[in-house]
Design a protein around this motif. Structure first.
Motif, PDB file in Angstrom:
ATOM      1  N   HIS A  85       0.837  -1.214   0.000  1.00  0.00           N
ATOM      2  CA  HIS A  85       0.000   0.000   0.000  1.00  0.00           C
ATOM      3  C   HIS A  85       0.865   1.255   0.000  1.00  0.00           C
ATOM      4  O   HIS A  85       0.683   2.152   0.813  1.00  0.00           O
ATOM      5  N   SER A  86       1.796   1.301  -0.932  1.00  0.00           N
ATOM      6  CA  SER A  86       2.743   2.408  -1.036  1.00  0.00           C
ATOM      7  C   SER A  86       2.035   3.747  -1.207  1.00  0.00           C
ATOM      8  O   SER A  86       1.027   3.852  -1.898  1.00  0.00           O
ATOM      9  N   SER A  87       2.607   4.765  -0.588  1.00  0.00           N
ATOM     10  CA  SER A  87       2.054   6.118  -0.722  1.00  0.00           C
ATOM     11  C   SER A  87       2.302   6.698  -2.108  1.00  0.00           C
ATOM     12  O   SER A  87       1.729   7.728  -2.456  1.00  0.00           O
ATOM     13  N   LYS A  88       3.124   6.051  -2.906  1.00  0.00           N
ATOM     14  CA  LYS A  88       3.383   6.499  -4.276  1.00  0.00           C
ATOM     15  C   LYS A  88       2.199   6.197  -5.204  1.00  0.00           C
ATOM     16  O   LYS A  88       2.087   6.772  -6.267  1.00  0.00           O
ATOM     17  N   ILE A  89       1.346   5.279  -4.798  1.00  0.00           N
ATOM     18  CA  ILE A  89       0.197   4.885  -5.606  1.00  0.00           C
ATOM     19  C   ILE A  89      -0.949   5.845  -5.336  1.00  0.00           C
ATOM     20  O   ILE A  89      -1.291   6.116  -4.195  1.00  0.00           O
ATOM     21  N   LYS A  90      -1.535   6.344  -6.425  1.00  0.00           N
ATOM     22  CA  LYS A  90      -2.652   7.291  -6.320  1.00  0.00           C
ATOM     23  C   LYS A  90      -3.834   6.762  -7.134  1.00  0.00           C
ATOM     24  O   LYS A  90      -3.651   6.131  -8.168  1.00  0.00           O
ATOM     25  N   PRO A  91      -5.053   7.038  -6.684  1.00  0.00           N
ATOM     26  CA  PRO A  91      -6.212   6.652  -7.494  1.00  0.00           C
ATOM     27  C   PRO A  91      -6.361   7.596  -8.686  1.00  0.00           C
ATOM     28  O   PRO A  91      -5.988   8.765  -8.614  1.00  0.00           O
ATOM     29  N   VAL A  92      -6.894   7.083  -9.772  1.00  0.00           N
ATOM     30  CA  VAL A  92      -7.188   7.901 -10.950  1.00  0.00           C
ATOM     31  C   VAL A  92      -8.605   8.420 -10.788  1.00  0.00           C
ATOM     32  O   VAL A  92      -9.527   7.654 -10.532  1.00  0.00           O
ATOM     33  N   ARG A  93      -8.769   9.723 -10.914  1.00  0.00           N
ATOM     34  CA  ARG A  93     -10.094  10.321 -10.772  1.00  0.00           C
ATOM     35  C   ARG A  93     -11.022   9.812 -11.871  1.00  0.00           C
ATOM     36  O   ARG A  93     -10.630   9.697 -13.020  1.00  0.00           O
ATOM     37  N   GLN A  94     -12.236   9.514 -11.492  1.00  0.00           N
ATOM     38  CA  GLN A  94     -13.290   9.021 -12.372  1.00  0.00           C
ATOM     39  C   GLN A  94     -13.049   7.599 -12.848  1.00  0.00           C
ATOM     40  O   GLN A  94     -13.872   7.053 -13.552  1.00  0.00           O
ATOM     41  N   GLY A  95     -11.942   7.008 -12.504  1.00  0.00           N
ATOM     42  CA  GLY A  95     -11.681   5.627 -12.894  1.00  0.00           C
ATOM     43  C   GLY A  95     -12.136   4.680 -11.798  1.00  0.00           C
ATOM     44  O   GLY A  95     -11.847   4.900 -10.636  1.00  0.00           O
ATOM     45  N   ALA A 103     -11.712   1.687  -9.674  1.00  0.00           N
ATOM     46  CA  ALA A 103     -10.624   0.788  -9.264  1.00  0.00           C
ATOM     47  C   ALA A 103      -9.402   0.932 -10.170  1.00  0.00           C
ATOM     48  O   ALA A 103      -8.750  -0.039 -10.508  1.00  0.00           O
ATOM     49  N   LEU A 104      -9.107   2.148 -10.574  1.00  0.00           N
ATOM     50  CA  LEU A 104      -7.965   2.428 -11.434  1.00  0.00           C
ATOM     51  C   LEU A 104      -6.957   3.240 -10.635  1.00  0.00           C
ATOM     52  O   LEU A 104      -7.321   4.230  -9.988  1.00  0.00           O
ATOM     53  N   TYR A 105      -5.706   2.811 -10.686  1.00  0.00           N
ATOM     54  CA  TYR A 105      -4.647   3.454  -9.914  1.00  0.00           C
ATOM     55  C   TYR A 105      -3.501   3.824 -10.839  1.00  0.00           C
ATOM     56  O   TYR A 105      -3.385   3.309 -11.943  1.00  0.00           O
ATOM     57  N   GLU A 106      -2.638   4.723 -10.341  1.00  0.00           N
ATOM     58  CA  GLU A 106      -1.486   5.126 -11.146  1.00  0.00           C
ATOM     59  C   GLU A 106      -0.263   5.252 -10.269  1.00  0.00           C
ATOM     60  O   GLU A 106      -0.352   5.437  -9.057  1.00  0.00           O
ATOM     61  N   LEU A 107       0.878   5.161 -10.930  1.00  0.00           N
ATOM     62  CA  LEU A 107       2.159   5.219 -10.261  1.00  0.00           C
ATOM     63  C   LEU A 107       3.173   5.806 -11.227  1.00  0.00           C
ATOM     64  O   LEU A 107       3.195   5.432 -12.400  1.00  0.00           O
ATOM     65  N   LYS A 108       3.982   6.730 -10.739  1.00  0.00           N
ATOM     66  CA  LYS A 108       5.041   7.297 -11.572  1.00  0.00           C
ATOM     67  C   LYS A 108       6.217   6.326 -11.546  1.00  0.00           C
ATOM     68  O   LYS A 108       6.643   5.874 -10.483  1.00  0.00           O
TER      69      LYS A 108
END
Length: 99
Positions: free
Chosen positions: A37-47, A49-54
């Motif tokens: 559950h890394s803090s680097k992972i962010k949810p994608v707005r309007q998605g 169960a979609l997440y993003e990571l740089k």
């Protein structure tokens, strides 16, 4: 954990070294980030169960969008767009266009 790649992500790089770096990240590091559950992972707005990571591939940074459900990670989108608001719009538009 099961890892799946969409054709868009699988064929993103034409350079085999960059493609290998991306695959290694998705198969090795991404599951670690997800389970911790890394803090680097962010949810994608309007998605849903979609997440993003740089991520970094070679010298450049990218944003990777993925879904995670029931021990399955599906890497579905990759882009050089780093600004979060623009990325969210871009990935949602891309996913709406997919069959």
């Amino acid at each position: 954990m099961v890892i799946q790649l969409t054709p868009f992500v699988r064929n993103y790089f034409s350079n085999p070294d960059e493609q290998k770096q991306l695959f290694d990240f998705i198969q090795i590091k991404l599951p670690i980030y997800v389970t911790s559950h890394s803090s680097k992972i962010k949810p994608v707005r309007q998605g849903v169960a979609l997440y993003e990571l740089k991520i970094r591939v070679g010298r450049d940074f990218y944003r990777l969008a993925y879904t995670y459900q029931k021990e399955t990670i599906v890497a579905c989108y990759l882009t050089k767009t780093l600004q979060k608001v623009r990325f969210d719009k871009e990935v949602n538009k891309y996913l709406k266009e997919q069959p």
